[in-house]
Design a protein around this motif. Structure first.
Motif, PDB file in Angstrom:
ATOM      1  N   LEU A 152       1.007  -1.216   0.071  1.00 19.30           N
ATOM      2  CA  LEU A 152       0.476  -0.230   0.090  1.00 19.30           C
ATOM      3  C   LEU A 152       1.035   1.515  -0.186  1.00 19.30           C
ATOM      4  CD1 LEU A 152      -2.593  -1.336   2.685  1.00 19.30           C
ATOM      5  CD2 LEU A 152      -2.997  -0.952   0.106  1.00 19.30           C
ATOM      6  N   SER A 153      -0.146   2.513  -0.344  1.00 17.11           N
ATOM      7  CA  SER A 153       0.941   3.645  -0.543  1.00 17.11           C
ATOM      8  C   SER A 153      -0.203   4.615  -0.608  1.00 17.11           C
ATOM      9  CB  SER A 153       2.138   4.218  -1.522  1.00 17.11           C
ATOM     10  OG  SER A 153       1.169   4.245  -3.166  1.00 17.11           O
ATOM     11  N   TRP A 154      -0.192   6.217   0.394  1.00 17.71           N
ATOM     12  CA  TRP A 154      -1.511   5.902   0.229  1.00 17.71           C
ATOM     13  C   TRP A 154      -2.453   6.707  -1.335  1.00 17.71           C
ATOM     14  CZ3 TRP A 154      -5.896   7.364   2.531  1.00 17.71           C
ATOM     15  CH2 TRP A 154      -6.959   8.626   2.115  1.00 17.71           C
ATOM     16  N   ALA A 155      -0.871   7.117  -1.748  1.00 15.33           N
ATOM     17  CA  ALA A 155      -1.735   7.565  -3.185  1.00 15.33           C
ATOM     18  C   ALA A 155      -2.192   6.466  -4.096  1.00 15.33           C
ATOM     19  CB  ALA A 155      -0.375   7.922  -4.120  1.00 15.33           C
ATOM     20  N   ALA A 156      -2.121   5.199  -4.236  1.00 17.30           N
ATOM     21  CA  ALA A 156      -2.752   4.192  -4.928  1.00 17.30           C
ATOM     22  C   ALA A 156      -4.113   3.849  -4.066  1.00 17.30           C
ATOM     23  CB  ALA A 156      -2.158   2.981  -4.344  1.00 17.30           C
ATOM     24  N   ILE A 157      -4.434   4.457  -2.854  1.00 19.67           N
ATOM     25  CA  ILE A 157      -5.619   3.784  -2.183  1.00 19.67           C
ATOM     26  C   ILE A 157      -6.833   5.271  -1.599  1.00 19.67           C
ATOM     27  CG2 ILE A 157      -5.234   1.947  -0.468  1.00 19.67           C
ATOM     28  CD1 ILE A 157      -5.208   3.250   1.760  1.00 19.67           C
ATOM     29  N   ALA A 158      -5.874   6.738  -1.657  1.00 16.46           N
ATOM     30  CA  ALA A 158      -6.508   8.002  -1.923  1.00 16.46           C
ATOM     31  C   ALA A 158      -7.982   7.529  -2.323  1.00 16.46           C
ATOM     32  CB  ALA A 158      -5.238   9.192  -1.542  1.00 16.46           C
ATOM     33  N   PRO A 159      -7.900   7.644  -4.026  1.00 21.35           N
ATOM     34  CA  PRO A 159      -9.345   7.661  -4.177  1.00 21.35           C
ATOM     35  C   PRO A 159     -10.117   6.390  -3.877  1.00 21.35           C
ATOM     36  CG  PRO A 159      -7.588   7.351  -6.351  1.00 21.35           C
ATOM     37  CD  PRO A 159      -7.249   6.788  -5.128  1.00 21.35           C
ATOM     38  N   HIS A 160      -9.516   5.764  -3.227  1.00 24.60           N
ATOM     39  CA  HIS A 160     -11.107   4.790  -2.750  1.00 24.60           C
ATOM     40  C   HIS A 160     -11.787   4.483  -1.199  1.00 24.60           C
ATOM     41  CE1 HIS A 160     -10.222   3.988  -6.958  1.00 24.60           C
ATOM     42  NE2 HIS A 160      -8.972   3.346  -6.493  1.00 24.60           N
ATOM     43  N   VAL A 161     -11.067   5.284  -0.841  1.00 24.97           N
ATOM     44  CA  VAL A 161     -11.027   5.164   0.762  1.00 24.97           C
ATOM     45  C   VAL A 161     -11.911   7.176   1.013  1.00 24.97           C
ATOM     46  CG1 VAL A 161      -9.280   3.598   1.244  1.00 24.97           C
ATOM     47  CG2 VAL A 161      -9.100   6.682   1.386  1.00 24.97           C
ATOM     48  N   PRO A 162     -13.086   6.115   2.902  1.00 23.22           N
ATOM     49  CA  PRO A 162     -13.685   8.082   2.336  1.00 23.22           C
ATOM     50  C   PRO A 162     -12.581   8.880   2.981  1.00 23.22           C
ATOM     51  CG  PRO A 162     -14.632   6.073   3.998  1.00 23.22           C
ATOM     52  CD  PRO A 162     -13.042   5.520   3.359  1.00 23.22           C
ATOM     53  N   GLY A 163     -13.583  10.443   2.684  1.00 25.29           N
ATOM     54  CA  GLY A 163     -12.219  11.290   3.524  1.00 25.29           C
ATOM     55  C   GLY A 163     -12.470  11.687   4.773  1.00 25.29           C
ATOM     56  N   PRO A 164     -12.531  12.448   5.667  1.00 24.49           N
ATOM     57  CA  PRO A 164     -12.586  12.891   6.450  1.00 24.49           C
ATOM     58  C   PRO A 164     -13.828  12.906   7.249  1.00 24.49           C
ATOM     59  CG  PRO A 164     -10.854  14.704   5.940  1.00 24.49           C
ATOM     60  CD  PRO A 164     -11.529  13.730   4.189  1.00 24.49           C
TER      61      PRO A 164
END
Length: 192
Positions: free
Chosen positions: A7-19
């Motif tokens: 995992l990296s943040w860039a790779a999962i960021a589009p698919h996880v909920p925001g704050p």
């Protein structure tokens, strides 16, 4: 079979909920009355230690780097998906804590421009270690929902057609909160 990616943040960021978007729906409020006790109380499904077969005490957290993991954890805490471990709540087998893992599976490609593409990953929480400590519920989770493997059992007449529709709930695995008594079943094997 799908490959597990680091995992990296860039790779999962589009698919996880925001704050503040994760864990906002109490799971117990979404199930029929006959299942509510199981959703509220994990002890009803917990296999006693002396009845367990092989125990898997840990699953790895696959990340590209420790600094990258800290960034992932920061964002998942902000979203409401993670919080600090309470060691007294962590599920144990004969006194030894059980820890779960994280990894990613390929979801798609993101065009970064200039012919550069970046793999995006769906975040997977590997709950195999704690799932192995639980029995199946004695009640069927849904008596009305079909699922694709059942379609092969359908018989259609010549003039019949099957119409199906599915709607994804955005972040469906992340928006539900199983309740505080389940927290100890979701502890990860890597500290941030």
């Amino acid at each position: 079979m799908t490959k597990a990616y680091k995992l990296s943040w860039a790779a999962i960021a589009p698919h996880v909920p925001g704050p503040g978007e994760a864990g906002r729906v109490a799971l117990e409020e979404t199930v029929p009355p006959e299942l509510k006790d199981y959703v509220v109380n994990p002890d009803l499904l917990r296999i006693p230690d002396d009845e367990l077969g092989d125990v898997r005490y840990s699953a790895p957290v696959l990340v590209e780097s420790s600094a990258g993991y800290d960034l992932i954890v920061k964002h998942l805490v902000e979203a409401g998906m993670l919080e600090r471990e309470v060691p007294s709540e962590t599920v144990k087998v004969k006194g030894t804590p059980i820890y779960n893992g994280l990894f990613g599976v390929h979801k798609g490609w993101i065009d970064e421009g200039n012919g550069n593409w970046r793999r995006s990953l769906r975040l997977i929480v590997n709950l195999i270690p704690t799932n192995l400590l639980q029995r199946r519920m004695p009640d069927q989770a849904s008596k009305s929902m079909g699922y694709a493997p059942l379609w092969g059992n359908m018989v259609l007449l010549e003039d019949e057609v099957v119409l199906s529709y599915g709607e994804d709930v955005k972040h469906c695995f992340h928006i539900f909160s199983p309740g505080p008594r389940w927290r100890g079943y979701f502890v990860l094997s890597k500290e941030a």
